[in-house]
Design an enzyme around this catalytic site. Sequence first.
Site, PDB file in Angstrom:
ATOM      1  N   TYR A 115     -43.922 -35.178 -16.082  1.00 25.73           N
ATOM      2  CA  TYR A 115     -43.897 -35.389 -17.530  1.00 25.73           C
ATOM      3  C   TYR A 115     -44.670 -34.300 -18.273  1.00 25.73           C
ATOM      4  O   TYR A 115     -44.362 -33.975 -19.408  1.00 25.73           O
ATOM      5  CB  TYR A 115     -44.541 -36.741 -17.883  1.00 25.73           C
ATOM      6  CG  TYR A 115     -43.610 -37.927 -17.861  1.00 25.73           C
ATOM      7  CD1 TYR A 115     -42.998 -38.340 -16.689  1.00 25.73           C
ATOM      8  CD2 TYR A 115     -43.364 -38.652 -19.025  1.00 25.73           C
ATOM      9  CE1 TYR A 115     -42.177 -39.437 -16.667  1.00 25.73           C
ATOM     10  CE2 TYR A 115     -42.536 -39.762 -19.010  1.00 25.73           C
ATOM     11  CZ  TYR A 115     -41.945 -40.148 -17.832  1.00 25.73           C
ATOM     12  OH  TYR A 115     -41.124 -41.242 -17.815  1.00 25.73           O
ATOM     13  N   LYS A 175     -42.809 -39.722  -2.292  1.00 24.09           N
ATOM     14  CA  LYS A 175     -41.691 -39.068  -1.605  1.00 24.09           C
ATOM     15  C   LYS A 175     -42.321 -37.988  -0.728  1.00 24.09           C
ATOM     16  O   LYS A 175     -42.043 -36.789  -0.881  1.00 24.09           O
ATOM     17  CB  LYS A 175     -40.720 -38.507  -2.663  1.00 24.09           C
ATOM     18  CG  LYS A 175     -39.401 -38.001  -2.113  1.00 24.09           C
ATOM     19  CD  LYS A 175     -38.451 -39.097  -1.678  1.00 24.09           C
ATOM     20  CE  LYS A 175     -37.220 -38.492  -1.037  1.00 24.09           C
ATOM     21  NZ  LYS A 175     -36.340 -39.499  -0.411  1.00 24.09           N
ATOM     22  N   ASP A 211     -37.315 -44.082  -2.605  1.00 21.47           N
ATOM     23  CA  ASP A 211     -35.934 -44.575  -2.502  1.00 21.47           C
ATOM     24  C   ASP A 211     -35.907 -45.934  -1.786  1.00 21.47           C
ATOM     25  O   ASP A 211     -35.246 -46.874  -2.223  1.00 21.47           O
ATOM     26  CB  ASP A 211     -35.011 -43.547  -1.805  1.00 21.47           C
ATOM     27  CG  ASP A 211     -35.625 -42.903  -0.561  1.00 21.47           C
ATOM     28  OD1 ASP A 211     -36.820 -43.160  -0.276  1.00 21.47           O
ATOM     29  OD2 ASP A 211     -34.912 -42.160   0.131  1.00 21.47           O
ATOM     30  N   ASP A 252     -42.312 -45.070 -13.936  1.00 19.53           N
ATOM     31  CA  ASP A 252     -41.432 -45.319 -15.091  1.00 19.53           C
ATOM     32  C   ASP A 252     -40.141 -45.987 -14.616  1.00 19.53           C
ATOM     33  O   ASP A 252     -39.715 -47.009 -15.140  1.00 19.53           O
ATOM     34  CB  ASP A 252     -41.121 -43.982 -15.777  1.00 19.53           C
ATOM     35  CG  ASP A 252     -40.162 -44.148 -16.945  1.00 19.53           C
ATOM     36  OD1 ASP A 252     -40.372 -45.074 -17.746  1.00 19.53           O
ATOM     37  OD2 ASP A 252     -39.197 -43.361 -17.034  1.00 19.53           O
ATOM     38  N   ASP A 255     -38.873 -50.363 -14.831  1.00 20.13           N
ATOM     39  CA  ASP A 255     -37.637 -50.866 -15.474  1.00 20.13           C
ATOM     40  C   ASP A 255     -36.824 -51.661 -14.454  1.00 20.13           C
ATOM     41  O   ASP A 255     -36.283 -52.723 -14.744  1.00 20.13           O
ATOM     42  CB  ASP A 255     -36.768 -49.707 -15.989  1.00 20.13           C
ATOM     43  CG  ASP A 255     -37.060 -49.357 -17.450  1.00 20.13           C
ATOM     44  OD1 ASP A 255     -38.226 -49.496 -17.851  1.00 20.13           O
ATOM     45  OD2 ASP A 255     -36.120 -48.951 -18.168  1.00 20.13           O
TER      46      ASP A 255
HETATM   47  C1  IPM Z   1     -42.084 -45.943 -20.938  1.00 19.77           C
HETATM   48  C2  IPM Z   1     -41.028 -45.145 -21.665  1.00 19.77           C
HETATM   49  C3  IPM Z   1     -41.571 -43.753 -21.972  1.00 19.77           C
HETATM   50  C4  IPM Z   1     -41.866 -43.072 -20.650  1.00 19.77           C
HETATM   51  C5  IPM Z   1     -40.654 -42.899 -22.859  1.00 19.77           C
HETATM   52  C6  IPM Z   1     -40.321 -43.572 -24.159  1.00 19.77           C
HETATM   53  C7  IPM Z   1     -41.223 -41.537 -23.108  1.00 19.77           C
HETATM   54  O1  IPM Z   1     -39.851 -45.107 -20.951  1.00 19.77           O
HETATM   55  O2  IPM Z   1     -43.183 -46.115 -21.490  1.00 19.77           O
HETATM   56  O3  IPM Z   1     -41.808 -46.392 -19.826  1.00 19.77           O
HETATM   57  O4  IPM Z   1     -40.969 -42.470 -20.041  1.00 19.77           O
HETATM   58  O5  IPM Z   1     -43.007 -43.135 -20.217  1.00 19.77           O
HETATM   59 MG    MG Z   2     -39.853 -46.306 -19.218  1.00 26.05          MG
END
Ligand code: IPM
Ligand code: MG
Length: 372
Positions: free
Chosen positions: A142, A189, A221, A245, A249
Amino acid sequence: MKLNIAVLGGDGIGPEITTQAVNVLSAVGKKFNHTFNFTSALVGASAIKENGNPLPNNTLELCQASDAVLFGAIGDPEFDNNPDAKVRPEQGLLKLRKSLGLFANIRPLTTFEPLLHKSPIKERIIKNTDFVIYRELTGGIYFGDKNVSEDGKSASDNCVYNDFEVDRIAHLAFKAAKSRRKKLTLVDKANVLETSRLWRKRVKEIAKAYPDVQLNFLFVDNAAMQIIVNPRQFDVILTENMFGDILSDEASVISGSIGLLASASIGENSVLFEPIHGSFPKAKGKNTANPLAAILSAAMLLEHFNLHEEADAIKNAVEKSIELNITTKDINATQKFARTSDVGEFIADYIIDKKSVLNHIENINLGQSTII
Ligand code: IPM
Ligand code: MG
């Protein structure tokens, strides 16, 4: 207790869900006699539109001067659909994380019994899942150098980690594991990446100070698969920025909706609390988005300041809202789904006076059945 809280609603549904978190915190303040002062500021696309900067100086200064930041969401399709945009809303959040030194992002995977059947994964697999992801937040790909060649035909993102960046979050994750089920899984990884091998080396070293915590390793993975096929095996997952990240999700699928997952970002001198979800632009201003991730982030804020009874009051109210089906349409498929503000209002009222809220609901139900 007196707390000055910076409120950065951001883009899309961010402001409307954050408003509910603020209302809920105000209710906690009233009930438990605390003074919470809220000051709002712009960030992301809304800040770009106002003055061309996704993180205006006054916003950063406000955050630095506050005890905590409550953050909504960031992102706008206008920028997502334009890869050539020079300024992007997300830069606001990334710069904020970096400037405030928020190196550890803590994402608990929350499950609610009545919602287990909402998950696309089988109930018997996800029942009693309880883990927390420690995601490194200010390093890795990042924040490494980014380049695009002059002819625009090649691009690169550099992934860099320093030992101290691994060490500080590893200590937090081990401490968390020590107070939980004493298992820490490092996700990396290391079969391919040098940065991952550095993580393994440092984490193995740090593990010596936590002999009662069982340390194991998973390639990312495989971890992505294990989270779905056997999520109960995890207690604390420690991982770098990008993997964290993506995996968080993915893990949200277990809870039934990404609209339920909260997070805390911890630094040396600052703390920020935000849902893990994005800005959900399609729902902007419709009062339909799920405010629970924002409200549960407010509960994490209270926990950070050792206000455990207060945090529990929020969590109990959230559980009650789910039990009574006072929920938004992502988790309530009936015609009677609640609006964002209904959910927030119920939770705030329940914190202030459980009995009268429940009586009121009973009366409404009785009234409805008489009319019918
Ligand atoms: C999160 C989001 C952010 C990230 C984005 C909005 C930059 O997806 O906080 O998980 O990738 O960290
Ligand atoms: Mg995110």
